[in-house]
Design an enzyme around this catalytic site. Structure first.
Site, mmCIF file in Angstrom:
data_model
loop_
_atom_site.group_PDB
_atom_site.id
_atom_site.type_symbol
_atom_site.label_atom_id
_atom_site.label_comp_id
_atom_site.label_asym_id
_atom_site.label_seq_id
_atom_site.Cartn_x
_atom_site.Cartn_y
_atom_site.Cartn_z
ATOM 1 N N HIS A 195 0.827 -1.205 0.000
ATOM 2 C CA HIS A 195 0.000 0.000 0.000
ATOM 3 C C HIS A 195 0.860 1.253 0.000
ATOM 4 C CE1 HIS A 195 1.017 -0.468 4.242
ATOM 5 N NE2 HIS A 195 0.696 0.806 4.418
ATOM 6 N N ASP A 247 0.557 5.052 1.804
ATOM 7 C CA ASP A 247 -0.169 5.597 2.950
ATOM 8 C C ASP A 247 -1.191 6.657 2.544
ATOM 9 O OD1 ASP A 247 1.105 4.024 4.838
ATOM 10 O OD2 ASP A 247 2.658 5.511 5.280
ATOM 11 N N HIS A 292 4.711 0.159 0.270
ATOM 12 C CA HIS A 292 5.481 -0.600 1.253
ATOM 13 C C HIS A 292 4.634 -1.708 1.852
ATOM 14 C CE1 HIS A 292 3.690 2.810 3.440
ATOM 15 N NE2 HIS A 292 3.633 2.014 4.500
ATOM 16 N N ARG A 339 5.804 6.242 13.779
ATOM 17 C CA ARG A 339 5.867 6.865 12.458
ATOM 18 C C ARG A 339 5.393 8.312 12.531
ATOM 19 N NH1 ARG A 339 1.673 4.642 8.493
ATOM 20 N NH2 ARG A 339 0.477 6.410 9.280
#
Length: 315
Positions: A141, A143, A291, A306
């Site tokens: 995917h 983000d 990723h 993150r």
């Protein structure tokens, strides 16, 4: 009288191979175009740190930098060039505080909050703790493409690493586009697709919370092929987690075409895989990559934080 038989000559035949082609619903075998930077791009030596490639197309370790303090403008500029050329950068053993991680990411713009995920020390720090959150992993995917302005990039730090497993992989979506068959490129040129948070998040929410976020994040449309705002390179911009259909064609045709496009992220030649150690940092260009967090470490714990950088509207 016996007449000797004439010797016979059998012409050598070429071996019979499957033709190099893209089947209707899948990948193909054969040569691939592996071009790391755009045509005409001027590559220059790096002067302020060492760049150690981790793959042919994507991924480089940066050595010789301490990210805990402010970045000099010249260092920031050179790091940005490395990000554009390698798409994901790795920094070993940084052990940044949340504030330092936020400050580093802030060199690239305003930080983005994600209310769909669990926060860490600050609303703009997302915390992934395998003992608390069900998995948001093991799917290719990009983000937050369900937003009108998906993230520019993200800075991820592993706080706790399992004894084995828990790697993360990234795929180069410019290479994914480059290697589509011409007839597929023709079909998606100028096409737009719908992106929605539901496929990625609906299974983790109760009905009330789901209804709240459906109102806050209605479906959006983005180009199937976007141009990178800094390099101008064309990149495939659909992903399994959030892209639901291609606008203007029937559902069956849309699903079939999306299956083919989604599979481009699965090509090993377009990927890099990173084995984490505690305190490592990965900084990736969310515009140019997909990723995949490999979920192979149960029953051990994996804790990551993150910080995401707000992006622009894809074009």
């Amino acid at each position: 009288m016996t007449i000797a038989a004439e010797p016979t000559t059998v012409a050598a035949q070429a071996p019979v191979l499957r033709e190099h082609r893209i089947p209707a619903d899948g990948l193909y075998e054969g040569p691939r175009e592996l071009r790391r930077v755009p045509e005409g791009w001027e590559e220059r030596p790096y002067e302020r740190f060492e760049v150690v490639p981790q793959g042919r197309l994507i991924g480089a370790e940066i050595r010789g930098l301490d990210l805990s303090g402010p970045l000099a403008p010249a260092v920031r500029e050179e790091l940005n060039r490395a990000l554009l050329e390698w798409k994901v950068l790795f920094f070993r053993g940084q052990h940044l505080s949340s504030d330092a991680q936020r400050a580093f990411a802030g060199n690239w713009g305003e930080l983005e909050k994600n209310p769909l995920l669990t926060s860490g020390d600050s609303p703009d720090v997302v915390r992934f703790d395998r003992t608390v959150v069900p998995t948001f992993e093991n799917v290719w995917h990009t983000d937050v493409t369900f937003r009108e302005r998906p993230a520019l990039g993200a800075v991820l730090q592993l706080r706790e690493v399992p004894p084995v497993g828990g790697d993360t992989m990234w795929a180069d979506m410019a290479a994914a586009y480059d290697n589509l068959a011409p007839e597929v490129k023709d079909r998606i040129d100028g096409a737009r697709a719908v992106h929605d948070f539901l496929p990625g998040f609906a299974r983790f929410m109760d009905a009330a919370r789901l209804a709240e976020f459906q109102e806050r994040f209605p479906p959006v449309e983005h180009p199937v092929v976007r141009r990178h705002p800094e390099t101008g390179r064309r990149m495939l911009f659909v992903n399994t987690s959030f892209t639901t259909r291609i606008v203007g064609i029937g559902r069956e045709e849309s699903d079939r075409l999306l299956r083919l496009l989604f599979q481009q992220a699965h090509v090993p030649e377009f990927q890099v895989r990173f084995r984490w150690q505690a305190g490592d940092i990965a900084f990736w260009d969310n515009r140019a990559t997909q990723h995949y967090a490999v979920n192979d470490y149960a029953p051990h714990r994996r804790v990551a934080e993150r910080v995401a950088i707000a992006g622009d509207r894809p074009f």
